[in-house]
Write a protein that holds these residues in place. Sequence first.
Motif, PDB file in Angstrom:
ATOM      1  N   ARG A   1       1.820   3.871 -15.432  1.00 34.91           N
ATOM      2  CA  ARG A   1       1.377   2.482 -15.196  1.00 34.91           C
ATOM      3  C   ARG A   1       2.223   1.825 -14.138  1.00 34.91           C
ATOM      4  O   ARG A   1       3.551   2.293 -14.200  1.00 34.91           O
ATOM      5  CB  ARG A   1       1.373   1.556 -16.540  1.00 34.91           C
ATOM      6  CG  ARG A   1       0.485   1.770 -17.581  1.00 34.91           C
ATOM      7  CD  ARG A   1       0.528   1.093 -18.759  1.00 34.91           C
ATOM      8  NE  ARG A   1       0.242  -0.313 -18.785  1.00 34.91           N
ATOM      9  CZ  ARG A   1       0.407  -0.783 -19.950  1.00 34.91           C
ATOM     10  NH1 ARG A   1       0.372  -0.452 -21.301  1.00 34.91           N
ATOM     11  NH2 ARG A   1       0.158  -2.187 -20.125  1.00 34.91           N
ATOM     12  N   VAL A   2       2.076   0.906 -13.571  1.00 37.61           N
ATOM     13  CA  VAL A   2       3.057   0.104 -12.542  1.00 37.61           C
ATOM     14  C   VAL A   2       3.022  -1.390 -13.055  1.00 37.61           C
ATOM     15  O   VAL A   2       1.907  -2.098 -12.894  1.00 37.61           O
ATOM     16  CB  VAL A   2       2.762   0.363 -11.159  1.00 37.61           C
ATOM     17  CG1 VAL A   2       3.598  -0.547 -10.238  1.00 37.61           C
ATOM     18  CG2 VAL A   2       2.636   1.771 -10.899  1.00 37.61           C
TER      19      VAL A   2
ATOM     20  N   ARG B   1      -4.701  -2.981  -5.828  1.00 33.73           N
ATOM     21  CA  ARG B   1      -4.036  -1.574  -5.834  1.00 33.73           C
ATOM     22  C   ARG B   1      -3.928  -1.031  -7.171  1.00 33.73           C
ATOM     23  O   ARG B   1      -3.550   0.017  -7.461  1.00 33.73           O
ATOM     24  CB  ARG B   1      -2.898  -1.335  -5.101  1.00 33.73           C
ATOM     25  CG  ARG B   1      -3.096  -1.525  -3.511  1.00 33.73           C
ATOM     26  CD  ARG B   1      -4.168  -0.360  -2.915  1.00 33.73           C
ATOM     27  NE  ARG B   1      -3.674   0.715  -3.447  1.00 33.73           N
ATOM     28  CZ  ARG B   1      -3.225   1.724  -2.843  1.00 33.73           C
ATOM     29  NH1 ARG B   1      -2.480   1.505  -1.730  1.00 33.73           N
ATOM     30  NH2 ARG B   1      -2.622   3.168  -3.178  1.00 33.73           N
ATOM     31  N   GLY B   2      -3.905  -1.755  -8.180  1.00 31.72           N
ATOM     32  CA  GLY B   2      -3.978  -1.303  -9.601  1.00 31.72           C
ATOM     33  C   GLY B   2      -2.618  -1.752 -10.399  1.00 31.72           C
ATOM     34  O   GLY B   2      -2.267  -1.389 -11.663  1.00 31.72           O
TER      35      GLY B   2
ATOM     36  N   ASP C   1       0.840  -1.152   0.124  1.00 30.85           N
ATOM     37  CA  ASP C   1      -0.016   0.021   0.004  1.00 30.85           C
ATOM     38  C   ASP C   1       0.990   1.286  -0.114  1.00 30.85           C
ATOM     39  O   ASP C   1       0.437   2.073  -0.681  1.00 30.85           O
ATOM     40  CB  ASP C   1      -1.140   0.128   1.195  1.00 30.85           C
ATOM     41  CG  ASP C   1      -1.923  -1.014   1.024  1.00 30.85           C
ATOM     42  OD1 ASP C   1      -2.385  -1.290  -0.006  1.00 30.85           O
ATOM     43  OD2 ASP C   1      -2.760  -1.474   2.005  1.00 30.85           O
TER      44      ASP C   1
ATOM     45  N   GLY D   1       1.869   5.934  -7.555  1.00 30.09           N
ATOM     46  CA  GLY D   1       0.766   6.353  -8.074  1.00 30.09           C
ATOM     47  C   GLY D   1       0.681   7.426  -9.240  1.00 30.09           C
ATOM     48  O   GLY D   1      -0.033   7.704 -10.180  1.00 30.09           O
ATOM     49  N   GLU D   2       1.935   8.386  -9.339  1.00 33.46           N
ATOM     50  CA  GLU D   2       2.244   9.335 -10.156  1.00 33.46           C
ATOM     51  C   GLU D   2       2.465   8.959 -11.454  1.00 33.46           C
ATOM     52  O   GLU D   2       2.317   9.574 -12.453  1.00 33.46           O
ATOM     53  CB  GLU D   2       3.071  10.435  -9.662  1.00 33.46           C
ATOM     54  CG  GLU D   2       2.534  11.036  -8.185  1.00 33.46           C
ATOM     55  CD  GLU D   2       3.786  12.106  -7.704  1.00 33.46           C
ATOM     56  OE1 GLU D   2       4.332  12.571  -8.556  1.00 33.46           O
ATOM     57  OE2 GLU D   2       3.634  12.313  -6.687  1.00 33.46           O
TER      58      GLU D   2
ATOM     59  N   MET E   1       2.477   1.442  -3.503  1.00 33.55           N
ATOM     60  CA  MET E   1       1.492   1.932  -4.613  1.00 33.55           C
ATOM     61  C   MET E   1       1.049   3.451  -4.323  1.00 33.55           C
ATOM     62  O   MET E   1       0.869   4.063  -5.285  1.00 33.55           O
ATOM     63  CB  MET E   1       0.341   1.002  -4.597  1.00 33.55           C
ATOM     64  CG  MET E   1       0.690  -0.266  -5.399  1.00 33.55           C
ATOM     65  SD  MET E   1       1.378  -0.399  -6.943  1.00 33.55           S
ATOM     66  CE  MET E   1      -0.244   0.402  -7.811  1.00 33.55           C
ATOM     67  N   ASP E   2       0.801   3.873  -2.960  1.00 33.69           N
ATOM     68  CA  ASP E   2       0.693   5.160  -2.847  1.00 33.69           C
ATOM     69  C   ASP E   2       1.740   6.286  -3.697  1.00 33.69           C
ATOM     70  O   ASP E   2       1.409   7.265  -4.103  1.00 33.69           O
ATOM     71  CB  ASP E   2       0.478   5.434  -1.459  1.00 33.69           C
ATOM     72  CG  ASP E   2      -0.934   4.888  -0.752  1.00 33.69           C
ATOM     73  OD1 ASP E   2      -1.650   4.554  -1.613  1.00 33.69           O
ATOM     74  OD2 ASP E   2      -0.617   4.855   0.413  1.00 33.69           O
TER      75      ASP E   2
END
Length: 362
Positions: free
Chosen positions: A28-29, A47-48, A17, A24-25, A20-21
């Motif tokens: 893609r991850v 979380r994407g 978490d 997030g900019e 990923m926070d």
Amino acid sequence: MKIVVYAICKDEVQFVDRWMDSMGEADRVVVLDTGSTDGTVEQLRARGAEVTVETVMPWRFDTARNRSLALVPEDTDICVCTDLDEVFHPGWRALLEAAWLPGTGQATYRYTWSFRPDGGEGVVFWYEKVHARKGYRWVHPVHEVLAWTGDGTPGPTVRVDGMQLDHHPDPAKSRAQYLPLLELSVAEAPEDDRNMHYLGREYLFHQRWDDCIRTLEHHLSMPTATWKDERAASMRYIARAYRRKGEDRTARDWYLRAIAEAPHLREGYVELAYLLYELGEWDGVLYFTGCALAITERPRTYICEAEPWGSLPHDLRAIAFSRTGRDVLALAEARHALALEPDNARLRGNVTLLEERTGYAG
């Protein structure tokens, strides 16, 4: 501009978490998971992140990183390689886009590799794990680095001022795999001076003093080992090994060689001062800590260690001044040390004691 973060991981659900926070900019991850059983994959996907699961056998960091890089779409402009125990400060993308010029190859940015117990920064240097999509490949089984494999020459490296990455690792995680991988790395590329230096340092960590000395002396003999900062580090590690062997005079001589090799670095001066502190040679402590503190610009390389830029030089000076009957000077240094490490009870006690002795309280 399309920016993609890519990473490798295994059993790091505790970091998902937070990571990923931070990431997030990016647009893609993508993540290569190499065999998690703790829910890392599921949490990343929730979380994407786009996660591919694949076993890398035999394990090599360069193989894993190259497989994760292959997951990055070909039309990506900037690749950002991080690990799940790392966190960017907010706003990193805008800073990176502003610094990235057409034809750029890599970007360098500030990296805090470790933190002190009080939360202050420990080891700090500049990192280069942001790069263009094409022409790069990771090399070496461990302590892997990006190598240019494209046509012609790579584009320039840009500096991204203000872009900050912090490392918050799991202290329980073992580094036992590093030694065999470094031995493999040296066997594969015996002419690579950087890997030879890392192997000698790893032997030091494993308390294999004679192997450390032998390997680092070989590093110093290599024609390509010309970077003075790293050469001085090898000399200091040799000195540390001799100290553990009880050969303080030989250790002192190697520290002097390290200072002569790279007089612009604090590390050699401070380590020699600490040896002299243990031997009770107070004038030497004062001289070498004074030399260290005269260096006011902190280097940007990984060679830069935390203690010489923390409270230690002032702490050693305070003790040396006190032991030679100069308590007023000792108090000034003790206060400097405490200002750099305000939660240290011993340093606070030193200040209190010296204030009582001198009458200069407050």
